[in-house]
Write a protein that holds these residues in place. Structure first.
Motif, short mmCIF file in Angstrom:
data_model
loop_
_atom_site.label_atom_id
_atom_site.label_comp_id
_atom_site.label_asym_id
_atom_site.label_seq_id
_atom_site.Cartn_x
_atom_site.Cartn_y
_atom_site.Cartn_z
N THR A 166 0.81 -1.21 0.00
CA THR A 166 0.00 0.00 0.00
C THR A 166 0.84 1.27 0.00
O THR A 166 0.30 2.36 0.06
CB THR A 166 -0.94 0.01 1.22
OG1 THR A 166 -0.17 -0.12 2.42
CG2 THR A 166 -1.95 -1.12 1.14
N LEU A 167 2.16 1.12 -0.09
CA LEU A 167 3.01 2.30 -0.11
C LEU A 167 2.90 3.04 -1.43
O LEU A 167 2.95 4.27 -1.48
CB LEU A 167 4.47 1.89 0.13
CG LEU A 167 5.51 3.01 0.20
CD1 LEU A 167 5.17 3.98 1.34
CD2 LEU A 167 6.91 2.45 0.36
N PHE A 168 2.72 2.30 -2.54
CA PHE A 168 2.64 2.90 -3.86
C PHE A 168 1.30 2.54 -4.50
O PHE A 168 0.93 1.37 -4.54
CB PHE A 168 3.77 2.39 -4.76
CG PHE A 168 5.14 2.55 -4.16
CD1 PHE A 168 5.69 3.81 -3.99
CD2 PHE A 168 5.86 1.45 -3.75
CE1 PHE A 168 6.95 3.96 -3.44
CE2 PHE A 168 7.13 1.59 -3.21
CZ PHE A 168 7.67 2.84 -3.04
N LYS A 169 0.59 3.53 -5.03
CA LYS A 169 -0.69 3.24 -5.67
C LYS A 169 -0.46 2.56 -7.01
O LYS A 169 0.52 2.81 -7.71
CB LYS A 169 -1.50 4.51 -5.84
CG LYS A 169 -0.85 5.61 -6.65
CD LYS A 169 -1.63 6.90 -6.54
CE LYS A 169 -0.87 8.05 -7.20
NZ LYS A 169 -1.50 9.36 -6.97
N ALA A 170 -1.39 1.68 -7.38
CA ALA A 170 -1.29 0.94 -8.63
C ALA A 170 -2.08 1.61 -9.75
O ALA A 170 -1.72 1.51 -10.92
CB ALA A 170 -1.79 -0.48 -8.43
N ALA A 171 -3.19 2.29 -9.40
CA ALA A 171 -4.05 2.89 -10.42
C ALA A 171 -4.96 3.93 -9.78
O ALA A 171 -5.18 3.93 -8.57
CB ALA A 171 -4.88 1.82 -11.12
N GLU A 172 -5.51 4.82 -10.63
CA GLU A 172 -6.52 5.75 -10.18
C GLU A 172 -7.41 6.13 -11.35
O GLU A 172 -6.98 6.12 -12.51
CB GLU A 172 -5.90 6.99 -9.54
CG GLU A 172 -5.00 7.82 -10.43
CD GLU A 172 -4.34 8.96 -9.67
OE1 GLU A 172 -3.88 8.73 -8.53
OE2 GLU A 172 -4.31 10.07 -10.20
N VAL A 173 -8.66 6.43 -11.04
CA VAL A 173 -9.62 6.79 -12.08
C VAL A 173 -10.49 7.93 -11.56
O VAL A 173 -10.83 7.98 -10.38
CB VAL A 173 -10.47 5.55 -12.49
CG1 VAL A 173 -11.27 5.01 -11.31
CG2 VAL A 173 -11.37 5.88 -13.66
#
Length: 222
Positions: A166-173
């Protein structure tokens, strides 16, 4: 006994399916998929794509690569036609990923649509389709069970993190109306790292002994 064996198989295999599902989502929405073949092949394919118009190349902040951006006129992965699709690949610098320094990339696609009640309904439906594919596999920024009514306009992007990282986001919309233009904007952004000339979604890493399903070869089986 048979039901028990099936249950164990589902639990063990679920990480592989989650990776495959993420890669399939990227493949479904982006014209060029970074997870197919080597990263350099993907980069050159995107760079030389004749369908990508108005290309721009800018040196990344760390000077390690050329960022790419451009606009598609004949490519549309959404349920309604966009006036244009803008795409960009940006090197966001190095991070420490499973104890090694690697480059992280943001791969963003932005569609613009004529603003109307119908367009707003369809765009929310499209975002829900994307979010619904992600919500069971990833932790989301709503910090709750994601519902369709959570898909609101403006700057409230829905972000996703892989459960084990959870340290780095994988995606966002996200989506929002554009002031004074009479258009709506839908943004989908995915993040990946490059290791030994292969791209991996943030949260996954090849060959980890603690999780054999994070190997790229296993992704390609499913």
């Amino acid at each position: 006994m048979r039901a028990f064996i099936i249950l164990i198989w589902i639990i063990v295999a679920s990480p592989a399916f989650s990776q495959a599902d993420f890669i399939k989502l990227v493949n479904d929405y982006y014209r060029v998929n970074p997870f197919e073949g080597t990263f350099s092949a993907f980069y050159n394919l995107m760079k030389n794509d004749p369908s990508l118009l108005n290309k721009e190349f800018n040196r990344s902040e760390d000077g390690e690569s050329l960022d790419i951006s451009g606009t598609y006129k004949i490519f549309n992965p959404f349920s309604i036609n966009a006036s244009n699709i803008h795409v960009s690949l940006k090197n966001e610098g190095a991070i420490i990923y499973y104890s090694i320094p690697v480059s992280v990339y943001a791969y963003e696609m932005t569609g613009k649509f004529t603003d109307s009640k119908y367009s707003r309904i369809k765009i929310r439906d499209d975002i829900w389709l994307i979010a619904n594919r992600m919500r069971r596999l990833y932790v989301n920024s709503k910090k709750t069970a994601l519902r369709k009514r959570d898909i609101i306009e403006a700057k409230d992007a829905i972000r996703f993190w892989f459960r084990n990282l959870t340290l780095f986001k994988a995606a966002e919309v996200s989506w929002s109306p554009l002031a004074n233009s009479g258009e709506l904007e839908l943004k989908l952004k995915c993040y990946f790292v490059v290791i030994n000339n292969y791209a991996y979604p943030l949260g996954h890493y090849p060959g980890r002994s603690s999780d054999q399903f994070n190997d790229l070869g296993n992704w390609r089986r499913y």
